[in-house]
Enzyme design. Sequence first.
Site, PDB file in Angstrom:
ATOM      1  N   SER A 139       0.921  -1.233  -0.014  1.00 25.63           N
ATOM      2  CA  SER A 139      -0.059   0.021   0.087  1.00 25.63           C
ATOM      3  C   SER A 139       0.956   1.104  -0.061  1.00 25.63           C
ATOM      4  CB  SER A 139      -0.806  -0.023   1.315  1.00 25.63           C
ATOM      5  OG  SER A 139      -1.581   1.122   1.343  1.00 25.63           O
ATOM      6  N   TYR A 152      -1.571  -1.581  10.705  1.00 29.08           N
ATOM      7  CA  TYR A 152      -1.902  -1.663   9.130  1.00 29.08           C
ATOM      8  C   TYR A 152      -0.688  -1.079   8.301  1.00 29.08           C
ATOM      9  CZ  TYR A 152      -4.018  -1.306   4.594  1.00 29.08           C
ATOM     10  OH  TYR A 152      -4.161  -1.594   3.263  1.00 29.08           O
TER      11      TYR A 152
HETATM   12  N1  LIG Z   1      -8.757  -0.065  -0.884  1.00 30.28           N
HETATM   13  C1  LIG Z   1      -7.727   0.278  -0.631  1.00 30.28           C
HETATM   14  O1  LIG Z   1      -7.655   1.787  -0.666  1.00 30.28           O
HETATM   15  C2  LIG Z   1      -6.174  -0.297  -0.515  1.00 30.28           C
HETATM   16  C3  LIG Z   1      -5.236   0.415  -0.484  1.00 30.28           C
HETATM   17  C4  LIG Z   1      -3.829  -0.095  -0.525  1.00 30.28           C
HETATM   18  C5  LIG Z   1      -3.725  -1.442  -0.246  1.00 30.28           C
HETATM   19  N2  LIG Z   1      -5.257  -2.302  -0.226  1.00 30.28           N
HETATM   20  C6  LIG Z   1      -4.822  -3.609   0.188  1.00 30.28           C
HETATM   21  O2  LIG Z   1      -5.749  -4.656  -0.905  1.00 30.28           O
HETATM   22  C7  LIG Z   1      -5.897  -5.648  -0.487  1.00 30.28           C
HETATM   23  C8  LIG Z   1      -7.655  -6.040  -0.847  1.00 30.28           C
HETATM   24  O3  LIG Z   1      -8.262  -5.043   0.110  1.00 30.28           O
HETATM   25  P1  LIG Z   1      -9.662  -4.441  -0.378  1.00 30.28           P
HETATM   26  O4  LIG Z   1      -9.246  -2.869  -0.317  1.00 30.28           O
HETATM   27  O5  LIG Z   1      -9.789  -4.877  -1.792  1.00 30.28           O
HETATM   28  O6  LIG Z   1     -10.498  -4.771   0.696  1.00 30.28           O
HETATM   29  P2  LIG Z   1     -11.954  -5.685   0.561  1.00 30.28           P
HETATM   30  O7  LIG Z   1     -12.728  -5.545  -0.210  1.00 30.28           O
HETATM   31  O8  LIG Z   1     -12.048  -5.668   2.098  1.00 30.28           O
HETATM   32  O9  LIG Z   1     -11.078  -7.155   0.214  1.00 30.28           O
HETATM   33  C9  LIG Z   1     -10.265  -7.886   1.413  1.00 30.28           C
HETATM   34  C10 LIG Z   1     -10.246  -9.125   0.831  1.00 30.28           C
HETATM   35  O10 LIG Z   1      -9.408 -10.118   1.631  1.00 30.28           O
HETATM   36  C11 LIG Z   1     -10.259 -11.437   2.194  1.00 30.28           C
HETATM   37  N3  LIG Z   1      -9.608 -11.653   3.476  1.00 30.28           N
HETATM   38  C12 LIG Z   1      -9.503 -10.828   4.418  1.00 30.28           C
HETATM   39  N4  LIG Z   1      -9.231 -11.681   5.508  1.00 30.28           N
HETATM   40  C13 LIG Z   1      -8.884 -12.930   5.127  1.00 30.28           C
HETATM   41  C14 LIG Z   1      -8.313 -14.181   5.514  1.00 30.28           C
HETATM   42  N5  LIG Z   1      -7.804 -14.273   6.963  1.00 30.28           N
HETATM   43  N6  LIG Z   1      -8.215 -15.073   4.639  1.00 30.28           N
HETATM   44  C15 LIG Z   1      -8.789 -15.169   3.546  1.00 30.28           C
HETATM   45  N7  LIG Z   1      -9.077 -13.859   3.036  1.00 30.28           N
HETATM   46  C16 LIG Z   1      -9.168 -12.929   3.758  1.00 30.28           C
HETATM   47  C17 LIG Z   1     -11.551 -10.815   2.263  1.00 30.28           C
HETATM   48  O11 LIG Z   1     -12.328 -11.959   2.275  1.00 30.28           O
HETATM   49  P3  LIG Z   1     -13.808 -11.932   2.753  1.00 30.28           P
HETATM   50  O12 LIG Z   1     -14.469 -10.462   2.485  1.00 30.28           O
HETATM   51  O13 LIG Z   1     -14.720 -13.001   2.077  1.00 30.28           O
HETATM   52  O14 LIG Z   1     -13.964 -11.892   4.337  1.00 30.28           O
HETATM   53  C18 LIG Z   1     -11.544  -9.890   0.909  1.00 30.28           C
HETATM   54  O15 LIG Z   1     -11.737 -11.125  -0.278  1.00 30.28           O
HETATM   55  C19 LIG Z   1      -5.623  -5.706   0.888  1.00 30.28           C
HETATM   56  O16 LIG Z   1      -4.429  -6.598   1.302  1.00 30.28           O
HETATM   57  C20 LIG Z   1      -5.331  -4.355   1.355  1.00 30.28           C
HETATM   58  O17 LIG Z   1      -4.707  -3.730   2.262  1.00 30.28           O
HETATM   59  C21 LIG Z   1      -6.147  -1.802  -0.265  1.00 30.28           C
END
Ligand SMILES: NC(=O)c1ccc[n+]([C@@H]2O[C@H](COP(=O)([O-])OP(=O)(O)OC[C@H]3O[C@@H](n4cnc5c(N)ncnc54)[C@H](OP(=O)(O)O)[C@@H]3O)[C@@H](O)[C@H]2O)c1
Length: 253
Positions: A139, A152
């Site tokens: 990130s 985080y």
């Molecule tokens: N959104 C942003 O602005 C942003 C920016 C930088 C980086 N990121 C990174 O991008 C990645 C995806 O996040 P997102 O923004 O797409 O959020 P999200 O929509 O909440 O997606 C998170 C995903 O990770 C899964 N997950 C969480 N804990 C898990 C576990 N213990 N085992 C297996 N799967 C798990 C969730 O599964 P379920 O929903 O089915 O529980 C979901 O599919 C993360 O690593 C986050 O830190 C996001």
Amino acid sequence: MRDPRNILITGASSGLGEALARAYARPGVFLALVGRTAERLERVAEACRAQGATVAATVLDVALAPELEGWLLDIDRSHALDLVIANAGVSGGTGRGEESPEQVDNIIAVNVHGVVNTVTPLLPALTARRRGQIALMSSLASFRGFPGAPTYCATKAWVRVWGEGLRVELARQGIEVSVICPGFVDTRMTQVNQFPMPSLMTAERAARIIVRGLARNRGRIAFPWPMYALSWLLAAQPAPLSDLMLRLTPPKS
Ligand SMILES: NC(=O)c1ccc[n+]([C@@H]2O[C@H](COP(=O)([O-])OP(=O)(O)OC[C@H]3O[C@@H](n4cnc5c(N)ncnc54)[C@H](OP(=O)(O)O)[C@@H]3O)[C@@H](O)[C@H]2O)c1
């Protein structure tokens, strides 16, 4: 890797993982998808099958190493993986209070151990084939600890630095490693934020940028560039100055 055929994506049941799965889904592509919530994961799997991909979707917690390892090795035996995307992650915030020990443990378990649990079991097979690509979801929050979400940020810094080291190490063995550093992306993770998120983009747009960066084997895929420049500049300031600037940021709920 320009045309990956056998792709693993963790955290594929929503947000960036879902958008990446849909971006890669086409005839001739095999997708191994992992998430925790069965209903959401199956919806994504169905959408990818409708686009012509073959999909194996399973509900697994990436923090549980033995279960995940067994499944990964089975998948790799049947479909030699050429792209592994360790994307699953959780966030948490202090709201300017304290993070409980349980909250800290959970974020580290998923964001750090979950990434290691996803990548390391596959390394012997990938290096034996001298072919493959690993993408690690970090990130822009990895460049400086933010007061509202210190754990985080620390976990994302760990992922970035680990990936940078692995990239050089594994290049000698024919494996590509990329670290992905997105800014704000509109997903379930950010939808709880009650502060302005500059340059917020859709998960679909972020996925297109990531797919392009991976095809070019870029070591660091950081975007959008104005937010990347800001993060980089903030991290380069003397600590008293960056502390002062960060005192003005709103808490993460
Ligand atoms: N959104 C942003 O602005 C942003 C920016 C930088 C980086 N990121 C990174 O991008 C990645 C995806 O996040 P997102 O923004 O797409 O959020 P999200 O929509 O909440 O997606 C998170 C995903 O990770 C899964 N997950 C969480 N804990 C898990 C576990 N213990 N085992 C297996 N799967 C798990 C969730 O599964 P379920 O929903 O089915 O529980 C979901 O599919 C993360 O690593 C986050 O830190 C996001």
